[in-house]
Design an enzyme around this catalytic site. Structure first.
Site, PDB file in Angstrom:
ATOM      1  N   HIS A  67       0.821  -1.217   0.000  1.00 41.88           N
ATOM      2  CA  HIS A  67       0.000   0.000   0.000  1.00 41.88           C
ATOM      3  C   HIS A  67       0.854   1.267   0.000  1.00 41.88           C
ATOM      4  CE1 HIS A  67      -3.276  -2.735   1.170  1.00 41.88           C
ATOM      5  NE2 HIS A  67      -4.099  -1.775   0.764  1.00 41.88           N
ATOM      6  N   LYS A  97      -1.055   5.036   4.676  1.00 40.14           N
ATOM      7  CA  LYS A  97      -2.042   4.150   5.321  1.00 40.14           C
ATOM      8  C   LYS A  97      -1.682   3.975   6.793  1.00 40.14           C
ATOM      9  CE  LYS A  97      -4.237  -0.408   4.724  1.00 40.14           C
ATOM     10  NZ  LYS A  97      -5.569   0.147   5.014  1.00 40.14           N
TER      11      LYS A  97
HETATM   12  N1  LIG Z   1     -13.138  -0.748   1.793  1.00 41.34           N
HETATM   13  C1  LIG Z   1     -12.400  -0.230   0.811  1.00 41.34           C
HETATM   14  O1  LIG Z   1     -12.566  -0.565  -0.379  1.00 41.34           O
HETATM   15  C2  LIG Z   1     -11.353   0.782   1.148  1.00 41.34           C
HETATM   16  C3  LIG Z   1     -11.158   1.102   2.443  1.00 41.34           C
HETATM   17  N2  LIG Z   1     -10.253   2.058   2.774  1.00 41.34           N
HETATM   18  C4  LIG Z   1     -10.202   2.407   4.196  1.00 41.34           C
HETATM   19  O2  LIG Z   1     -10.925   3.623   4.357  1.00 41.34           O
HETATM   20  C5  LIG Z   1     -10.373   4.370   5.431  1.00 41.34           C
HETATM   21  C6  LIG Z   1     -10.000   5.765   4.930  1.00 41.34           C
HETATM   22  O3  LIG Z   1      -8.970   5.645   3.982  1.00 41.34           O
HETATM   23  P1  LIG Z   1      -8.397   6.947   3.256  1.00 41.34           P
HETATM   24  O4  LIG Z   1      -9.485   7.681   2.576  1.00 41.34           O
HETATM   25  O5  LIG Z   1      -7.230   6.508   2.466  1.00 41.34           O
HETATM   26  O6  LIG Z   1      -7.901   7.795   4.518  1.00 41.34           O
HETATM   27  P2  LIG Z   1      -7.767   9.396   4.670  1.00 41.34           P
HETATM   28  O7  LIG Z   1      -6.925   9.623   5.879  1.00 41.34           O
HETATM   29  O8  LIG Z   1      -7.365   9.996   3.374  1.00 41.34           O
HETATM   30  O9  LIG Z   1      -9.270   9.851   4.959  1.00 41.34           O
HETATM   31  C7  LIG Z   1      -9.908   9.765   6.193  1.00 41.34           C
HETATM   32  C8  LIG Z   1     -10.624  11.079   6.385  1.00 41.34           C
HETATM   33  O10 LIG Z   1     -11.467  10.986   7.522  1.00 41.34           O
HETATM   34  C9  LIG Z   1     -11.379  12.240   8.184  1.00 41.34           C
HETATM   35  N3  LIG Z   1     -11.880  12.147   9.536  1.00 41.34           N
HETATM   36  C10 LIG Z   1     -11.199  11.871  10.685  1.00 41.34           C
HETATM   37  N4  LIG Z   1     -12.045  11.901  11.724  1.00 41.34           N
HETATM   38  C11 LIG Z   1     -13.273  12.216  11.229  1.00 41.34           C
HETATM   39  C12 LIG Z   1     -14.549  12.401  11.800  1.00 41.34           C
HETATM   40  N5  LIG Z   1     -14.749  12.276  13.117  1.00 41.34           N
HETATM   41  N6  LIG Z   1     -15.592  12.727  11.001  1.00 41.34           N
HETATM   42  C13 LIG Z   1     -15.411  12.859   9.665  1.00 41.34           C
HETATM   43  N7  LIG Z   1     -14.206  12.703   9.055  1.00 41.34           N
HETATM   44  C14 LIG Z   1     -13.169  12.372   9.831  1.00 41.34           C
HETATM   45  C15 LIG Z   1      -9.914  12.578   8.088  1.00 41.34           C
HETATM   46  O11 LIG Z   1      -9.665  13.941   8.387  1.00 41.34           O
HETATM   47  P3  LIG Z   1      -8.213  14.377   8.937  1.00 41.34           P
HETATM   48  O12 LIG Z   1      -7.255  13.992   7.843  1.00 41.34           O
HETATM   49  O13 LIG Z   1      -8.359  15.839   9.171  1.00 41.34           O
HETATM   50  O14 LIG Z   1      -7.984  13.578  10.197  1.00 41.34           O
HETATM   51  C16 LIG Z   1      -9.659  12.253   6.622  1.00 41.34           C
HETATM   52  O15 LIG Z   1     -10.010  13.317   5.782  1.00 41.34           O
HETATM   53  C17 LIG Z   1      -9.190   3.541   5.949  1.00 41.34           C
HETATM   54  O16 LIG Z   1      -9.613   2.733   7.028  1.00 41.34           O
HETATM   55  C18 LIG Z   1      -8.829   2.672   4.747  1.00 41.34           C
HETATM   56  O17 LIG Z   1      -8.180   1.483   5.108  1.00 41.34           O
HETATM   57  C19 LIG Z   1      -9.493   2.686   1.835  1.00 41.34           C
HETATM   58  C20 LIG Z   1      -9.612   2.358   0.523  1.00 41.34           C
HETATM   59  C21 LIG Z   1     -10.567   1.381   0.057  1.00 41.34           C
HETATM   60  O1  LIG Z   2      -6.050   2.266   3.142  1.00 44.08           O
HETATM   61  C1  LIG Z   2      -6.193   1.889   1.947  1.00 44.08           C
HETATM   62  O2  LIG Z   2      -5.719   2.499   0.998  1.00 44.08           O
HETATM   63  C2  LIG Z   2      -6.973   0.664   1.688  1.00 44.08           C
HETATM   64  N1  LIG Z   2      -7.593   0.117   2.699  1.00 44.08           N
HETATM   65  C3  LIG Z   2      -8.389  -1.058   2.632  1.00 44.08           C
HETATM   66  C4  LIG Z   2      -7.745  -2.176   3.426  1.00 44.08           C
HETATM   67  O3  LIG Z   2      -7.137  -1.906   4.477  1.00 44.08           O
HETATM   68  O4  LIG Z   2      -7.876  -3.342   3.029  1.00 44.08           O
HETATM   69  C5  LIG Z   2      -8.747  -1.456   1.217  1.00 44.08           C
HETATM   70  C6  LIG Z   2      -7.643  -1.243   0.223  1.00 44.08           C
HETATM   71  O5  LIG Z   2      -6.638  -2.176   0.465  1.00 44.08           O
HETATM   72  C7  LIG Z   2      -7.100   0.162   0.309  1.00 44.08           C
END
Ligand SMILES: NC(=O)C1=CN([C@@H]2O[C@H](COP(=O)(O)OP(=O)(O)OC[C@H]3O[C@@H](n4cnc5c(N)ncnc54)[C@H](OP(=O)(O)O)[C@@H]3O)[C@@H](O)[C@H]2O)C=CC1
Ligand SMILES: O=C(O)C1=N[C@H](C(=O)O)C[C@H](O)C1
Length: 249
Positions: A133, A137
Protein backbone atom coordinates in the site's frame (compact mmCIF):
# COMPACT_ATOMS: atom_id res chain seq x y z
CA UNK A 1 -37.61 8.94 -9.72
CA UNK A 2 -36.56 10.73 -6.52
CA UNK A 3 -32.80 10.46 -6.02
CA UNK A 4 -31.57 8.59 -2.92
CA UNK A 5 -30.14 11.08 -0.38
CA UNK A 6 -26.55 10.13 0.53
CA UNK A 7 -24.04 11.62 2.98
CA UNK A 8 -20.29 10.97 2.92
CA UNK A 9 -18.21 10.96 6.12
CA UNK A 10 -14.46 11.52 5.75
CA UNK A 11 -15.37 13.58 2.70
CA UNK A 12 -12.02 15.40 2.45
CA UNK A 13 -9.97 12.20 2.66
CA UNK A 14 -8.63 10.14 -0.24
CA UNK A 15 -11.59 7.75 -0.44
CA UNK A 16 -14.18 10.22 0.80
CA UNK A 17 -13.34 12.75 -1.92
CA UNK A 18 -13.53 10.04 -4.60
CA UNK A 19 -16.91 8.94 -3.19
CA UNK A 20 -18.25 12.52 -3.18
CA UNK A 21 -17.38 12.78 -6.89
CA UNK A 22 -18.97 9.39 -7.66
CA UNK A 23 -22.21 10.21 -5.80
CA UNK A 24 -22.43 13.63 -7.47
CA UNK A 25 -22.01 11.98 -10.89
CA UNK A 26 -24.77 9.41 -10.28
CA UNK A 27 -28.20 10.57 -11.47
CA UNK A 28 -30.10 8.33 -9.05
CA UNK A 29 -28.18 9.62 -5.98
CA UNK A 30 -28.16 13.03 -4.30
CA UNK A 31 -25.26 14.18 -2.12
CA UNK A 32 -26.91 15.85 0.88
CA UNK A 33 -23.82 16.19 3.10
CA UNK A 34 -20.03 15.92 2.81
CA UNK A 35 -18.75 15.69 6.39
CA UNK A 36 -15.10 16.02 7.36
CA UNK A 37 -13.31 16.02 10.70
CA UNK A 38 -14.60 18.86 12.87
CA UNK A 39 -17.88 19.21 10.93
CA UNK A 40 -21.24 18.67 12.63
CA UNK A 41 -22.50 15.13 11.96
CA UNK A 42 -26.07 16.48 12.14
CA UNK A 43 -25.50 17.75 8.59
CA UNK A 44 -25.95 14.11 7.53
CA UNK A 45 -29.34 13.73 9.26
CA UNK A 46 -31.26 14.06 5.97
CA UNK A 47 -29.49 11.10 4.39
CA UNK A 48 -31.03 7.66 3.83
CA UNK A 49 -27.54 6.18 3.39
CA UNK A 50 -24.28 7.31 4.99
CA UNK A 51 -20.97 6.25 3.46
CA UNK A 52 -18.06 6.14 5.92
CA UNK A 53 -14.41 6.36 4.87
CA UNK A 54 -12.91 7.82 8.03
CA UNK A 55 -10.60 6.13 10.52
CA UNK A 56 -10.80 2.97 12.61
CA UNK A 57 -10.90 5.08 15.81
CA UNK A 58 -13.93 7.19 14.81
CA UNK A 59 -16.11 4.89 12.69
CA UNK A 60 -18.00 3.23 15.55
CA UNK A 61 -19.28 6.55 16.91
CA UNK A 62 -20.57 7.45 13.44
CA UNK A 63 -22.33 4.10 13.12
CA UNK A 64 -23.98 4.46 16.54
CA UNK A 65 -25.20 7.87 15.38
CA UNK A 66 -26.61 6.39 12.13
CA UNK A 67 -28.37 3.50 13.85
CA UNK A 68 -29.90 5.81 16.48
CA UNK A 69 -31.48 7.75 13.60
CA UNK A 70 -32.52 4.81 11.40
CA UNK A 71 -30.00 5.64 8.65
CA UNK A 72 -28.38 2.82 6.65
CA UNK A 73 -24.59 2.78 6.33
CA UNK A 74 -22.00 1.65 3.83
CA UNK A 75 -18.63 1.37 5.52
CA UNK A 76 -15.20 1.01 3.95
CA UNK A 77 -13.24 2.05 7.01
CA UNK A 78 -11.10 -0.75 8.41
CA UNK A 79 -10.62 -1.98 11.97
CA UNK A 80 -13.71 -4.13 12.54
CA UNK A 81 -13.06 -6.66 15.31
CA UNK A 82 -15.48 -9.41 16.33
CA UNK A 83 -16.45 -7.23 19.32
CA UNK A 84 -17.35 -4.31 17.07
CA UNK A 85 -19.41 -6.52 14.78
CA UNK A 86 -21.19 -8.03 17.80
CA UNK A 87 -22.10 -4.55 19.05
CA UNK A 88 -23.53 -3.63 15.65
CA UNK A 89 -25.59 -6.83 15.47
CA UNK A 90 -26.84 -6.08 18.95
CA UNK A 91 -27.81 -2.51 18.05
CA UNK A 92 -29.50 -3.63 14.82
CA UNK A 93 -31.56 -6.13 16.81
CA UNK A 94 -33.50 -9.20 15.68
CA UNK A 95 -35.76 -7.33 13.22
CA UNK A 96 -33.61 -4.57 11.72
CA UNK A 97 -35.19 -1.82 9.65
CA UNK A 98 -31.89 -0.50 8.27
CA UNK A 99 -28.82 -2.07 6.71
CA UNK A 100 -25.12 -1.78 7.48
CA UNK A 101 -22.62 -2.97 4.88
CA UNK A 102 -19.04 -3.34 6.06
CA UNK A 103 -16.62 -4.20 3.29
CA UNK A 104 -12.84 -4.46 3.61
CA UNK A 105 -12.57 -3.84 -0.11
CA UNK A 106 -15.08 -2.43 -2.63
CA UNK A 107 -13.07 -3.21 -5.76
CA UNK A 108 -14.56 -6.06 -7.79
CA UNK A 109 -11.08 -7.39 -8.57
CA UNK A 110 -10.10 -7.55 -4.90
CA UNK A 111 -13.35 -9.34 -4.06
CA UNK A 112 -12.61 -11.88 -6.82
CA UNK A 113 -9.01 -12.22 -5.59
CA UNK A 114 -10.28 -13.18 -2.12
CA UNK A 115 -12.81 -15.57 -3.66
CA UNK A 116 -10.15 -17.26 -5.84
CA UNK A 117 -7.70 -17.48 -2.91
CA UNK A 118 -10.36 -19.20 -0.81
CA UNK A 119 -11.04 -21.68 -3.63
CA UNK A 120 -7.33 -22.42 -4.13
CA UNK A 121 -6.43 -22.69 -0.44
CA UNK A 122 -7.25 -26.39 0.03
CA UNK A 123 -4.99 -27.49 -2.85
CA UNK A 124 -1.69 -26.09 -1.50
CA UNK A 125 0.63 -27.02 1.36
CA UNK A 126 1.89 -23.45 1.83
CA UNK A 127 0.23 -20.05 1.64
CA UNK A 128 1.30 -16.51 2.53
CA UNK A 129 -0.26 -13.08 1.84
CA UNK A 130 1.64 -9.93 0.84
CA UNK A 131 -0.25 -6.63 0.94
CA UNK A 132 1.33 -3.52 -0.60
CA UNK A 133 0.00 0.00 0.00
CA UNK A 134 0.76 3.72 -0.14
CA UNK A 135 2.80 4.89 2.87
CA UNK A 136 0.02 7.15 4.25
CA UNK A 137 -2.04 4.15 5.32
CA UNK A 138 -2.41 4.07 9.14
CA UNK A 139 -3.34 0.43 9.71
CA UNK A 140 -1.39 -2.78 9.09
CA UNK A 141 -2.08 -5.40 7.97
CA UNK A 142 -4.73 -4.06 5.61
CA UNK A 143 -8.34 -5.03 6.28
CA UNK A 144 -8.37 -6.87 2.97
CA UNK A 145 -5.31 -8.93 3.92
CA UNK A 146 -6.81 -9.84 7.29
CA UNK A 147 -10.08 -10.95 5.66
CA UNK A 148 -8.21 -12.89 2.97
CA UNK A 149 -6.11 -14.69 5.57
CA UNK A 150 -9.20 -15.53 7.65
CA UNK A 151 -10.98 -16.99 4.62
CA UNK A 152 -7.91 -18.99 3.58
CA UNK A 153 -7.49 -20.27 7.13
CA UNK A 154 -11.13 -21.39 7.28
CA UNK A 155 -10.82 -23.18 3.93
CA UNK A 156 -7.65 -24.95 5.09
CA UNK A 157 -9.32 -25.98 8.34
CA UNK A 158 -12.33 -27.36 6.44
CA UNK A 159 -9.94 -29.37 4.26
CA UNK A 160 -8.08 -30.69 7.30
CA UNK A 161 -4.77 -29.13 6.25
CA UNK A 162 -2.03 -28.63 8.87
CA UNK A 163 -0.24 -25.27 9.28
CA UNK A 164 2.00 -24.19 6.37
CA UNK A 165 5.49 -25.67 6.85
CA UNK A 166 8.08 -23.28 8.30
CA UNK A 167 11.44 -24.32 9.78
CA UNK A 168 12.28 -20.85 11.12
CA UNK A 169 13.86 -21.07 14.57
CA UNK A 170 15.71 -17.74 14.71
CA UNK A 171 14.05 -14.57 13.50
CA UNK A 172 14.35 -10.80 13.63
CA UNK A 173 10.99 -9.52 14.92
CA UNK A 174 8.61 -9.04 12.01
CA UNK A 175 10.71 -10.93 9.44
CA UNK A 176 8.01 -13.57 9.00
CA UNK A 177 5.14 -11.09 9.02
CA UNK A 178 2.00 -11.08 11.16
CA UNK A 179 0.23 -14.30 12.09
CA UNK A 180 -3.44 -13.92 11.10
CA UNK A 181 -5.35 -17.06 11.98
CA UNK A 182 -2.21 -19.12 11.25
CA UNK A 183 -1.53 -17.43 7.88
CA UNK A 184 1.55 -15.20 7.51
CA UNK A 185 0.71 -11.70 6.25
CA UNK A 186 3.45 -9.30 5.10
CA UNK A 187 2.99 -5.56 4.67
CA UNK A 188 4.83 -3.23 2.27
CA UNK A 189 4.43 0.58 2.43
CA UNK A 190 5.84 2.30 -0.65
CA UNK A 191 5.36 5.74 -2.23
CA UNK A 192 3.79 5.28 -5.65
CA UNK A 193 1.55 2.39 -4.63
CA UNK A 194 -2.22 2.60 -4.08
CA UNK A 195 -3.59 -0.80 -2.94
CA UNK A 196 -2.21 -4.17 -4.03
CA UNK A 197 -2.16 -7.73 -2.75
CA UNK A 198 -0.59 -11.07 -3.66
CA UNK A 199 -1.66 -14.44 -2.35
CA UNK A 200 1.21 -16.92 -2.79
CA UNK A 201 0.33 -20.60 -2.74
CA UNK A 202 2.94 -23.36 -2.95
CA UNK A 203 3.05 -27.10 -3.43
CA UNK A 204 6.00 -29.36 -4.28
CA UNK A 205 7.18 -28.33 -7.77
CA UNK A 206 4.76 -25.42 -8.37
CA UNK A 207 3.43 -22.16 -7.06
CA UNK A 208 0.30 -20.16 -7.82
CA UNK A 209 0.25 -16.37 -7.39
CA UNK A 210 -3.06 -14.50 -7.28
CA UNK A 211 -2.44 -10.76 -7.55
CA UNK A 212 -4.74 -7.78 -7.53
CA UNK A 213 -3.79 -4.13 -8.15
CA UNK A 214 -5.85 -1.02 -7.55
CA UNK A 215 -3.96 1.70 -9.43
CA UNK A 216 -6.58 4.38 -8.76
CA UNK A 217 -9.27 4.88 -6.10
CA UNK A 218 -11.91 5.03 -8.84
CA UNK A 219 -11.56 1.21 -8.81
CA UNK A 220 -13.53 1.12 -5.55
CA UNK A 221 -16.45 3.23 -6.77
CA UNK A 222 -18.61 0.68 -8.66
CA UNK A 223 -18.66 -1.44 -5.50
CA UNK A 224 -19.39 1.55 -3.26
CA UNK A 225 -22.28 2.70 -5.46
CA UNK A 226 -23.70 -0.84 -5.74
CA UNK A 227 -23.72 -1.08 -1.94
CA UNK A 228 -25.28 2.40 -1.55
CA UNK A 229 -28.08 1.48 -3.94
CA UNK A 230 -28.79 -1.92 -2.37
CA UNK A 231 -28.08 -1.52 1.37
CA UNK A 232 -31.69 -0.46 2.04
CA UNK A 233 -32.91 -3.79 0.66
CA UNK A 234 -30.50 -5.72 2.90
CA UNK A 235 -31.56 -4.97 6.48
CA UNK A 236 -29.08 -6.06 9.16
CA UNK A 237 -25.33 -6.51 8.92
CA UNK A 238 -23.74 -7.49 5.60
CA UNK A 239 -20.01 -8.25 5.50
CA UNK A 240 -18.42 -7.66 2.11
CA UNK A 241 -20.09 -6.79 -1.19
CA UNK A 242 -20.27 -10.41 -2.36
CA UNK A 243 -24.11 -10.49 -2.14
CA UNK A 244 -24.33 -7.46 -4.45
CA UNK A 245 -22.13 -9.21 -7.02
CA UNK A 246 -23.90 -12.58 -6.86
CA UNK A 247 -20.81 -14.19 -5.30
CA UNK A 248 -22.53 -15.45 -2.13
CA UNK A 249 -24.32 -18.28 -3.93
N1 LIG B 1 -13.14 -0.75 1.79
C1 LIG B 1 -12.40 -0.23 0.81
O1 LIG B 1 -12.57 -0.56 -0.38
C2 LIG B 1 -11.35 0.78 1.15
C3 LIG B 1 -11.16 1.10 2.44
N2 LIG B 1 -10.25 2.06 2.77
C4 LIG B 1 -10.20 2.41 4.20
O2 LIG B 1 -10.92 3.62 4.36
C5 LIG B 1 -10.37 4.37 5.43
C6 LIG B 1 -10.00 5.77 4.93
O3 LIG B 1 -8.97 5.64 3.98
P1 LIG B 1 -8.40 6.95 3.26
O4 LIG B 1 -9.49 7.68 2.58
O5 LIG B 1 -7.23 6.51 2.47
O6 LIG B 1 -7.90 7.79 4.52
P2 LIG B 1 -7.77 9.40 4.67
O7 LIG B 1 -6.92 9.62 5.88
O8 LIG B 1 -7.37 10.00 3.37
O9 LIG B 1 -9.27 9.85 4.96
C7 LIG B 1 -9.91 9.77 6.19
C8 LIG B 1 -10.62 11.08 6.39
O10 LIG B 1 -11.47 10.99 7.52
C9 LIG B 1 -11.38 12.24 8.18
N3 LIG B 1 -11.88 12.15 9.54
C10 LIG B 1 -11.20 11.87 10.68
N4 LIG B 1 -12.05 11.90 11.72
C11 LIG B 1 -13.27 12.22 11.23
C12 LIG B 1 -14.55 12.40 11.80
N5 LIG B 1 -14.75 12.28 13.12
N6 LIG B 1 -15.59 12.73 11.00
C13 LIG B 1 -15.41 12.86 9.66
N7 LIG B 1 -14.21 12.70 9.06
C14 LIG B 1 -13.17 12.37 9.83
C15 LIG B 1 -9.91 12.58 8.09
O11 LIG B 1 -9.66 13.94 8.39
P3 LIG B 1 -8.21 14.38 8.94
O12 LIG B 1 -7.26 13.99 7.84
O13 LIG B 1 -8.36 15.84 9.17
O14 LIG B 1 -7.98 13.58 10.20
C16 LIG B 1 -9.66 12.25 6.62
O15 LIG B 1 -10.01 13.32 5.78
C17 LIG B 1 -9.19 3.54 5.95
O16 LIG B 1 -9.61 2.73 7.03
C18 LIG B 1 -8.83 2.67 4.75
O17 LIG B 1 -8.18 1.48 5.11
C19 LIG B 1 -9.49 2.69 1.83
C20 LIG B 1 -9.61 2.36 0.52
C21 LIG B 1 -10.57 1.38 0.06
O1 LIG C 1 -6.05 2.27 3.14
C1 LIG C 1 -6.19 1.89 1.95
O2 LIG C 1 -5.72 2.50 1.00
C2 LIG C 1 -6.97 0.66 1.69
N1 LIG C 1 -7.59 0.12 2.70
C3 LIG C 1 -8.39 -1.06 2.63
C4 LIG C 1 -7.75 -2.18 3.43
O3 LIG C 1 -7.14 -1.91 4.48
O4 LIG C 1 -7.88 -3.34 3.03
C5 LIG C 1 -8.75 -1.46 1.22
C6 LIG C 1 -7.64 -1.24 0.22
O5 LIG C 1 -6.64 -2.18 0.47
C7 LIG C 1 -7.10 0.16 0.31
Amino acid sequence: MTPLPVAVLGARGRMGAETVRAVQAAEDLELVAAVGRGDDLEAAAGARVVVDFTRPDVVMDSLRWCLDRGISAVVGTTGFTDERLAELRDRLGPDPSVGVVIAPNFSVGAVLMMHFAEQAARFYESVEVVELHHPDKVDAPSGTAVRTAERIAAARRDAGLPPSPDATTTERPGARGADVDGVRVHGVRLRGLVAHQEVLLGEEGETLTIRHDSFHRSSFMPGVLAAVRQVGDHPGLTLGIEPFLGLDR
